[in-house]
Write a protein that holds these residues in place. Sequence first.
Motif, short mmCIF file in Angstrom:
data_model
loop_
_atom_site.label_atom_id
_atom_site.label_comp_id
_atom_site.label_asym_id
_atom_site.label_seq_id
_atom_site.Cartn_x
_atom_site.Cartn_y
_atom_site.Cartn_z
N SER A 8 0.85 -1.19 0.00
CA SER A 8 0.00 0.00 0.00
C SER A 8 0.89 1.24 0.00
O SER A 8 1.80 1.35 0.81
CB SER A 8 -0.90 0.03 1.24
OG SER A 8 -1.48 1.31 1.39
N PRO A 9 0.63 2.19 -0.88
CA PRO A 9 1.47 3.40 -0.92
C PRO A 9 1.35 4.25 0.34
O PRO A 9 2.21 5.09 0.60
CB PRO A 9 0.95 4.15 -2.15
CG PRO A 9 -0.45 3.66 -2.33
CD PRO A 9 -0.46 2.23 -1.86
N TYR A 10 0.32 4.04 1.13
CA TYR A 10 0.11 4.83 2.34
C TYR A 10 0.88 4.27 3.54
O TYR A 10 0.90 4.87 4.59
CB TYR A 10 -1.37 4.89 2.69
CG TYR A 10 -2.19 5.58 1.64
CD1 TYR A 10 -2.13 6.96 1.48
CD2 TYR A 10 -3.00 4.86 0.79
CE1 TYR A 10 -2.86 7.59 0.49
CE2 TYR A 10 -3.75 5.48 -0.19
CZ TYR A 10 -3.67 6.85 -0.34
OH TYR A 10 -4.40 7.48 -1.30
N GLU A 58 -12.00 10.70 6.62
CA GLU A 58 -11.65 10.48 5.22
C GLU A 58 -10.29 9.79 5.08
O GLU A 58 -10.10 8.94 4.21
CB GLU A 58 -11.60 11.79 4.42
CG GLU A 58 -12.82 12.64 4.54
CD GLU A 58 -12.63 13.77 5.55
OE1 GLU A 58 -12.73 13.50 6.77
OE2 GLU A 58 -12.39 14.90 5.14
N THR A 59 -9.36 10.18 5.92
CA THR A 59 -8.03 9.59 5.88
C THR A 59 -8.09 8.12 6.26
O THR A 59 -7.50 7.26 5.59
CB THR A 59 -7.06 10.35 6.82
OG1 THR A 59 -7.10 11.74 6.49
CG2 THR A 59 -5.65 9.83 6.69
N GLU A 60 -8.80 7.83 7.33
CA GLU A 60 -8.93 6.44 7.77
C GLU A 60 -9.56 5.59 6.67
O GLU A 60 -9.09 4.50 6.37
CB GLU A 60 -9.75 6.37 9.05
CG GLU A 60 -9.85 4.97 9.61
CD GLU A 60 -10.52 4.91 10.96
OE1 GLU A 60 -11.24 3.93 11.20
OE2 GLU A 60 -10.34 5.83 11.78
N LYS A 61 -10.61 6.09 6.06
CA LYS A 61 -11.28 5.35 5.00
C LYS A 61 -10.35 5.10 3.81
O LYS A 61 -10.35 4.02 3.23
CB LYS A 61 -12.53 6.09 4.53
CG LYS A 61 -13.68 6.00 5.50
CD LYS A 61 -14.90 6.73 4.98
CE LYS A 61 -16.04 6.64 5.97
NZ LYS A 61 -17.23 7.35 5.50
N GLU A 62 -9.56 6.09 3.45
CA GLU A 62 -8.63 5.95 2.32
C GLU A 62 -7.55 4.91 2.62
O GLU A 62 -7.22 4.08 1.76
CB GLU A 62 -7.99 7.30 1.99
CG GLU A 62 -7.08 7.27 0.79
CD GLU A 62 -7.78 6.99 -0.53
OE1 GLU A 62 -7.08 6.64 -1.49
OE2 GLU A 62 -9.02 7.12 -0.62
N LYS A 74 -10.99 -7.91 5.79
CA LYS A 74 -11.88 -7.43 6.83
C LYS A 74 -11.05 -6.59 7.79
O LYS A 74 -9.91 -6.93 8.11
CB LYS A 74 -12.50 -8.61 7.58
CG LYS A 74 -13.48 -8.22 8.64
CD LYS A 74 -14.09 -9.45 9.28
CE LYS A 74 -15.02 -9.04 10.41
NZ LYS A 74 -15.52 -10.20 11.14
N PHE A 75 -11.60 -5.49 8.24
CA PHE A 75 -10.89 -4.62 9.16
C PHE A 75 -11.84 -4.15 10.24
O PHE A 75 -12.97 -3.77 9.96
CB PHE A 75 -10.31 -3.40 8.45
CG PHE A 75 -9.65 -2.44 9.37
CD1 PHE A 75 -8.34 -2.62 9.73
CD2 PHE A 75 -10.35 -1.37 9.92
CE1 PHE A 75 -7.73 -1.77 10.61
CE2 PHE A 75 -9.75 -0.51 10.78
CZ PHE A 75 -8.43 -0.69 11.16
N SER A 76 -11.38 -4.16 11.46
CA SER A 76 -12.13 -3.53 12.54
C SER A 76 -11.11 -2.90 13.47
O SER A 76 -10.05 -3.44 13.71
CB SER A 76 -12.99 -4.54 13.29
OG SER A 76 -12.19 -5.50 13.93
N GLY A 77 -11.42 -1.74 13.94
CA GLY A 77 -10.50 -1.06 14.83
C GLY A 77 -10.24 0.36 14.37
O GLY A 77 -11.02 0.93 13.63
N ASN A 78 -9.12 0.89 14.80
CA ASN A 78 -8.78 2.27 14.50
C ASN A 78 -7.48 2.34 13.71
O ASN A 78 -6.59 1.54 13.91
CB ASN A 78 -8.62 3.08 15.79
CG ASN A 78 -9.89 3.18 16.57
OD1 ASN A 78 -10.96 3.28 15.98
ND2 ASN A 78 -9.79 3.16 17.86
N ILE A 79 -7.42 3.34 12.88
CA ILE A 79 -6.17 3.64 12.17
C ILE A 79 -5.61 4.92 12.80
O ILE A 79 -6.30 5.93 12.88
CB ILE A 79 -6.46 3.91 10.67
CG1 ILE A 79 -7.03 2.68 9.99
CG2 ILE A 79 -5.22 4.43 9.98
CD1 ILE A 79 -6.04 1.72 9.45
N LEU A 80 -4.40 4.86 13.22
CA LEU A 80 -3.69 6.03 13.70
C LEU A 80 -2.39 6.10 12.95
O LEU A 80 -1.62 5.16 12.97
CB LEU A 80 -3.40 5.93 15.22
CG LEU A 80 -4.62 5.80 16.12
CD1 LEU A 80 -4.17 5.48 17.54
CD2 LEU A 80 -5.44 7.06 16.09
N CYS A 81 -2.16 7.19 12.22
CA CYS A 81 -0.92 7.24 11.45
C CYS A 81 0.09 8.17 12.08
O CYS A 81 -0.14 8.82 13.03
CB CYS A 81 -1.17 7.62 10.02
SG CYS A 81 -2.28 8.98 9.71
#
Length: 81
Positions: A8-10, A58-62, A74-81
């Motif tokens: 993933s580029p992110y 929006e960032t989390e969704k991307e 499948k994903f559940s939880g939080n994204i923190l960058c």
Amino acid sequence: MEAILIASPYIENIMLHADPFRNHCVAVVVGSQATIENWAQKEGIEYTDYLSLCSKEETEKEIIKSLQKVGILKFSGNILC
């Protein structure tokens, strides 16, 4: 699995932890600040700093969308960058 997800580029770096007694794994993901900020600029997303950008829905969704493209089904939880 880490080698697949780093596509993933992110994502700048990733570490997965799998517990044999659970039916899921946990990932610690380090986001690519330059890539995420470039995406936000192209999308016209306003933010004050990188932390505020990372906390936007929006960032989390991307980021989740990019992980799904490379292998997370499948994903559940939080994204923190």
